[in-house]
Design an enzyme around this catalytic site. Structure first.
Site, PDB file in Angstrom:
ATOM      1  N   GLY A 110       0.797  -1.215   0.000  1.00 34.97           N
ATOM      2  CA  GLY A 110       0.000   0.000   0.000  1.00 34.97           C
ATOM      3  C   GLY A 110       0.831   1.265   0.000  1.00 34.97           C
ATOM      4  O   GLY A 110       0.464   2.263  -0.632  1.00 34.97           O
ATOM      5  N   GLN A 153      -7.471  -0.434   4.161  1.00 32.57           N
ATOM      6  CA  GLN A 153      -8.272  -1.040   5.226  1.00 32.57           C
ATOM      7  C   GLN A 153      -9.635  -1.510   4.735  1.00 32.57           C
ATOM      8  O   GLN A 153     -10.263  -2.351   5.383  1.00 32.57           O
ATOM      9  CB  GLN A 153      -8.464  -0.053   6.380  1.00 32.57           C
ATOM     10  CG  GLN A 153      -7.225   0.209   7.200  1.00 32.57           C
ATOM     11  CD  GLN A 153      -6.746  -1.021   7.958  1.00 32.57           C
ATOM     12  OE1 GLN A 153      -7.445  -2.015   8.089  1.00 32.57           O
ATOM     13  NE2 GLN A 153      -5.525  -0.948   8.464  1.00 32.57           N
ATOM     14  N   HIS A 180      -1.473  -7.465   2.692  1.00 32.04           N
ATOM     15  CA  HIS A 180      -1.470  -8.076   4.021  1.00 32.04           C
ATOM     16  C   HIS A 180      -2.641  -7.636   4.889  1.00 32.04           C
ATOM     17  O   HIS A 180      -2.806  -8.134   6.000  1.00 32.04           O
ATOM     18  CB  HIS A 180      -0.129  -7.828   4.730  1.00 32.04           C
ATOM     19  CG  HIS A 180       0.050  -6.452   5.278  1.00 32.04           C
ATOM     20  ND1 HIS A 180       0.003  -6.181   6.628  1.00 32.04           N
ATOM     21  CD2 HIS A 180       0.280  -5.273   4.661  1.00 32.04           C
ATOM     22  CE1 HIS A 180       0.212  -4.887   6.825  1.00 32.04           C
ATOM     23  NE2 HIS A 180       0.383  -4.323   5.644  1.00 32.04           N
ATOM     24  N   CYS A 188       4.393   5.497  21.589  1.00 32.53           N
ATOM     25  CA  CYS A 188       5.247   5.518  22.787  1.00 32.53           C
ATOM     26  C   CYS A 188       6.686   5.769  22.363  1.00 32.53           C
ATOM     27  O   CYS A 188       7.207   5.050  21.506  1.00 32.53           O
ATOM     28  CB  CYS A 188       5.162   4.190  23.540  1.00 32.53           C
ATOM     29  SG  CYS A 188       3.628   3.973  24.443  1.00 32.53           S
TER      30      CYS A 188
END
Length: 380
Positions: free
Chosen positions: A75, A181, A203, A325
């Site tokens: 993608g 998606q 994927h 994070c």
């Protein structure tokens, strides 16, 4: 897919396992059919014909003609080819996009911005949809390209593609959507939607990683990003990844066959998961539009906890938060912040995405585990 001791997998928007049927389709092209698809002898014809069958299967899933499908490495490459390829062939200097795009779109757009392009990033409403009135205003005769994702990878919210296409047509602009998606989860018809370009990532729909496709509407002017021989209509040179392309074709054929039934099944499981969690956790909130989202996606906001801490307390579940994070400093998802959710509340969000291997019992066990972990982290 899972071993007996593996956690419950609820991260299908991150990636999907290869379906057994996809593996079976690929194996002959890993074991015996090794020919170069550009060769004219029997070995080459076998692999060439396999690629063309896969091309037809991908095209059938999205309603295009086979010769409008260009195979890529995924993608990200498809998005780059669409965005940078179209803008290299125009004298216009504006791109209209949304504030909640995936980095595979946002970063090529930002790269063009550094080259002097005028970039307009429209906002989203509280449900996570791009604001139609901002699109209407932003898409003008100066616009070369409009690139709006079909559905958001974090919230699953479906974007107002038809309205955006209508504005693009009015302005004479090219239209691209990142549908990584959405393809294989909801029905897509590039003809009915009047699209110029659409990106696919293998994927995300049970095909291998490292393969994807770009739908390029016939007549769309596109500059290749890489130079070489004439593979893929000269738009994507390099000897084709035959086995993975075959796998993508097989996955697309299965997605088309099962689209309605599987969509209804995972939607029911997603709603069951939401109901179980909402019954157990006071003030649990849904991130994104209630109805206008992918059937498999549930992004929920747990009160008074960190989503990262919640998932760390439930190792029996494999899911994600959408937050980033860095060296122990947790920051809220930019998508959720763009929707107007306060930063502290947004940190409590978890993305739970379901797929073909998700069962009712897995959903119930996941809901029980998450509720138990929340109670441990937020004592009465």
């Amino acid at each position: 897919m899972n071993g007996a001791d593996d956690p419950i997998y609820l991260d299908y928007n991150a990636t999907t396992p290869l379906l057994p049927e996809v593996v079976d389709a690929m194996l002959p092209y890993l074991r015996e059919h090794f020919g170069n698809p550009s060769s004219r002898h029997l070995f080459g014809r076998r692999t060439h014909d396999a690629i063309e069958r896969a091309r037809s299967d991908v095209a059938a899933l999205i309603g295009s003609d086979a010769d409008e499908i260009i195979f890529t490495s995924g993608g990200t490459e498809a998005n780059n080819l669409a965005i940078r390829g179209t803008t290299a062939r125009t004298s216009r200097r504006r791109i209209v996009t949304s504030i909640v795009e995936h980095p595979a779109t946002a970063r090529p757009v930002s790269w063009l911005e550094r080259q002097g392009w005028d970039i307009v990033r429209v906002g989203v409403d509280a449900g996570g949809r791009a604001l139609v009135h901002e699109l209407d205003t932003a898409i003008t005769s100066a616009t070369a390209l409009v690139t709006i994702m079909h559905s958001n990878n974090e919230t699953g919210v479906l974007q107002p593609i038809q309205e955006a296409v209508r504005f693009a047509r009015r302005a004479g602009a090219c239209f691209h959507t990142d549908a990584a998606q959405s393809v294989g989860k909801v029905a897509i018809d590039v003809r009915a939607m009047d699209l110029d370009l659409l990106s696919i990532a293998g994927h995300k729909l049970y095909a291998p990683k490292g393969v994807g496709a770009l739908f390029v509407r016939r007549g769309t002017d596109l500059e290749p990003l890489t130079l070489g021989a004439g593979h893929e209509r000269g738009l994507r040179p390099g000897t084709e990844n035959v086995a993975s392309i075959v796998g993508l074709g097989a996955a697309c054929a299965m997605a088309q066959r099962d689209l309605d039934d599987e969509g209804a099944r995972v939607r029911a499981l997603r709603d069951r998961l939401w109901e179980r969690l909402a019954q157990a956790i006071p003030q649990l909130a849904l991130n994104g539009h209630v109805e206008n989202r992918l059937p498999n996606t549930l992004n929920v906001r747990f009160p008074r906890v960190s989503g990262e801490a919640l998932l760390a307390t439930t190792p029996q579940i494999a899911a994600s938060t959408g937050s980033a994070c860095h060296e122990g400093d947790e920051s809220a998802s930019a998508v959720l912040l763009a929707m107007g959710i306060p930063g502290k509340a947004a940190l409590g969000s978890v993305r739970l995405t379901l797929g073909r291997a998700t069962s009712e019992s897995a959903v119930d066990r996941a809901a029980t585990a998450l509720a138990r972990a929340w109670r441990e982290l937020v004592p009465e």
